[in-house]
Scaffold this motif. Structure first.
Motif, PDB file in Angstrom:
ATOM      1  N   GLU A  42     -16.952   8.138   5.365  1.00 47.43           N
ATOM      2  CA  GLU A  42     -16.219   7.518   4.251  1.00 47.43           C
ATOM      3  C   GLU A  42     -15.266   6.460   4.804  1.00 47.43           C
ATOM      4  N   ARG A  43     -15.077   5.431   4.063  1.00 46.33           N
ATOM      5  CA  ARG A  43     -14.261   4.291   4.539  1.00 46.33           C
ATOM      6  C   ARG A  43     -12.768   4.618   4.514  1.00 46.33           C
ATOM      7  N   MET A  44     -12.120   4.411   5.667  1.00 45.15           N
ATOM      8  CA  MET A  44     -10.651   4.488   5.722  1.00 45.15           C
ATOM      9  C   MET A  44     -10.110   3.091   5.461  1.00 45.15           C
ATOM     10  N   TYR A  45      -9.249   2.979   4.476  1.00 44.75           N
ATOM     11  CA  TYR A  45      -8.859   1.646   4.027  1.00 44.75           C
ATOM     12  C   TYR A  45      -7.409   1.680   3.535  1.00 44.75           C
ATOM     13  N   TYR A  46      -6.498   1.345   4.442  1.00 44.70           N
ATOM     14  CA  TYR A  46      -5.094   1.290   4.022  1.00 44.70           C
ATOM     15  C   TYR A  46      -4.385   0.118   4.711  1.00 44.70           C
ATOM     16  N   LYS A  47      -3.376  -0.352   4.083  1.00 38.92           N
ATOM     17  CA  LYS A  47      -2.473  -1.343   4.675  1.00 38.92           C
ATOM     18  C   LYS A  47      -1.095  -1.130   4.085  1.00 38.92           C
ATOM     19  N   VAL A  48      -0.116  -0.944   4.965  1.00 37.96           N
ATOM     20  CA  VAL A  48       1.262  -0.648   4.567  1.00 37.96           C
ATOM     21  C   VAL A  48       2.175  -1.681   5.204  1.00 37.96           C
ATOM     22  N   PHE A  55      15.080   0.060  11.143  1.00 31.59           N
ATOM     23  CA  PHE A  55      14.148   0.727  10.229  1.00 31.59           C
ATOM     24  C   PHE A  55      12.876   1.102  10.982  1.00 31.59           C
ATOM     25  N   SER A  56      12.283   2.197  10.564  1.00 35.70           N
ATOM     26  CA  SER A  56      10.996   2.600  11.121  1.00 35.70           C
ATOM     27  C   SER A  56      10.192   3.325  10.047  1.00 35.70           C
ATOM     28  N   PHE A  57       8.886   3.244  10.158  1.00 35.59           N
ATOM     29  CA  PHE A  57       8.025   3.975   9.228  1.00 35.59           C
ATOM     30  C   PHE A  57       6.759   4.401   9.948  1.00 35.59           C
ATOM     31  N   SER A  58       6.194   5.496   9.512  1.00 35.09           N
ATOM     32  CA  SER A  58       4.936   5.987  10.071  1.00 35.09           C
ATOM     33  C   SER A  58       3.933   6.191   8.936  1.00 35.09           C
ATOM     34  N   VAL A  59       2.670   5.970   9.233  1.00 33.86           N
ATOM     35  CA  VAL A  59       1.609   6.042   8.228  1.00 33.86           C
ATOM     36  C   VAL A  59       0.511   6.961   8.742  1.00 33.86           C
ATOM     37  N   TYR A  60       0.020   7.807   7.844  1.00 36.07           N
ATOM     38  CA  TYR A  60      -1.094   8.701   8.186  1.00 36.07           C
ATOM     39  C   TYR A  60      -2.057   8.748   7.010  1.00 36.07           C
ATOM     40  N   SER A  61      -3.358   8.766   7.325  1.00 33.48           N
ATOM     41  CA  SER A  61      -4.365   8.904   6.282  1.00 33.48           C
ATOM     42  C   SER A  61      -5.593   9.604   6.838  1.00 33.48           C
ATOM     43  N   SER A  94       3.890  -4.582   9.480  1.00 29.93           N
ATOM     44  CA  SER A  94       2.789  -3.906   8.766  1.00 29.93           C
ATOM     45  C   SER A  94       1.921  -3.134   9.741  1.00 29.93           C
ATOM     46  N   THR A  95       1.144  -2.232   9.178  1.00 27.24           N
ATOM     47  CA  THR A  95       0.116  -1.521   9.936  1.00 27.24           C
ATOM     48  C   THR A  95      -1.047  -1.247   8.994  1.00 27.24           C
ATOM     49  N   TRP A  96      -2.293  -1.283   9.497  1.00 25.45           N
ATOM     50  CA  TRP A  96      -3.448  -1.124   8.617  1.00 25.45           C
ATOM     51  C   TRP A  96      -4.642  -0.535   9.375  1.00 25.45           C
ATOM     52  N   GLU A  97      -5.627  -0.099   8.597  1.00 23.83           N
ATOM     53  CA  GLU A  97      -6.877   0.427   9.145  1.00 23.83           C
ATOM     54  C   GLU A  97      -7.990   0.155   8.137  1.00 23.83           C
ATOM     55  N   ASP A  98      -9.130  -0.272   8.642  1.00 23.22           N
ATOM     56  CA  ASP A  98     -10.281  -0.559   7.773  1.00 23.22           C
ATOM     57  C   ASP A  98     -11.552  -0.307   8.572  1.00 23.22           C
ATOM     58  N   ASN A  99     -12.079   0.907   8.492  1.00 20.04           N
ATOM     59  CA  ASN A  99     -13.305   1.226   9.222  1.00 20.04           C
ATOM     60  C   ASN A  99     -13.959   2.494   8.657  1.00 20.04           C
ATOM     61  N   ARG A 100     -15.144   2.793   9.145  1.00 17.11           N
ATOM     62  CA  ARG A 100     -15.855   4.007   8.736  1.00 17.11           C
ATOM     63  C   ARG A 100     -16.077   4.951   9.930  1.00 17.11           C
ATOM     64  N   GLU A 101     -15.447   4.631  11.052  1.00 21.20           N
ATOM     65  CA  GLU A 101     -15.638   5.440  12.256  1.00 21.20           C
ATOM     66  C   GLU A 101     -14.611   6.570  12.374  1.00 21.20           C
ATOM     67  N   ASP A 102     -13.387   6.341  11.885  1.00 23.67           N
ATOM     68  CA  ASP A 102     -12.333   7.342  12.032  1.00 23.67           C
ATOM     69  C   ASP A 102     -12.266   8.226  10.794  1.00 23.67           C
TER      70      ASP A 102
END
Length: 235
Positions: A161-167, A148-154, A178-186
């Motif tokens: 603005e805050r990027m805030y995801y977790k999959v 299995f594989s998955f890709s995430v984009y946001s 899992s993969t996640w991002e939580d920051n205001r830089e990107d």
């Protein structure tokens, strides 16, 4: 085999009677003069004593052996073909694979008050019909080892603005990757994961977005989920 031994025994007796004359002609003459029944059985005694140059002496038995060998070879060939068909069914005849992506109809997926599967609704491959696009869940048609594989984009709306995801990739309700991002830089970001998982028939795998998180600015094909059967196993 017993016929051959019996014939050799008789020839031995004949040989004793002509020991003084060590020649085939003398042995043949003694055989012709032999009185009584010869234990030839299926052998052609007339041939044995009058036409020794050929193999006609044991022709019937040789033909029977040839027929038996032929029948055994045919049976072996049939069994090998059946084995090949079984192997083909196991490793090549079973096609289970899917690829799906999240459409860009909705700008943002989430946030939700509880974690929920991502319904990848653009299905480009679904061999074995194991993937359900309405639910975003893959159900294993049979037991085996799967990839299995998955890709995430946001992408956020404005700078700062805050990027805030977790999959997370889930197997029967348990997080496997899992993969996640939580920051205001990107302003935009992506990630991917690939795993090998053993599944029992009926086991379920899906990708879920955790509660309170969101995926925004989805471009077609960048949020995707795929899987395939590597080889089947016994239940």
């Amino acid at each position: 085999m017993r016929s051959i031994v019996s014939t050799l025994f008789v020839l031995g007796l004949l040989w004793d009677s002509v020991r003084a004359e060590h020649s085939i002609s003398s042995l043949q003459a003694a055989a012709v003069a032999w009185e009584g029944e010869l234990p030839c059985r299926k052998w052609d005694c007339e041939c044995a004593f009058s036409r020794l140059r050929g193999c006609c002496c044991g022709a019937m038995e040789l033909f029977e052996v040839e027929d038996e060998i032929f029948m055994r070879m045919m049976d072996l060939s049939k069994r090998l073909f059946q084995l090949g068909e079984s192997i083909l069914e196991v490793i090549g005849g079973i096609r289970i694979a899917f690829t799906a992506s999240l459409s860009h109809k909705t700008n943002c997926f989430g946030p939700f008050t509880r974690s929920r599967p991502i319904p990848y609704d653009v299905v480009t491959l679904n061999h074995g019909s194991g993937y359900n696009p309405a639910l975003g869940i893959f159900t294993a048609p049979r037991s085996g080892l799967y990839s299995f594989s998955f890709s995430v984009y946001s992408k956020v709306g404005v700078a700062g603005e805050r990027m805030y995801y977790k999959v997370r990739l889930m197997r029967d309700g348990e997080a496997m990757a899992s993969t996640w991002e939580d920051n205001r830089e990107d302003s935009e970001d992506s990630g991917s994961q690939s795993v090998l998982l053993s599944l029992q028939q009926g086991g379920q795998v899906y990708v879920e977005l955790l509660n309170g998180r969101q995926l925004c600015g989805n471009a077609e094909g960048l949020n995707s989920f795929s899987g395939s059967l590597i080889y089947p196993t016994l239940p």
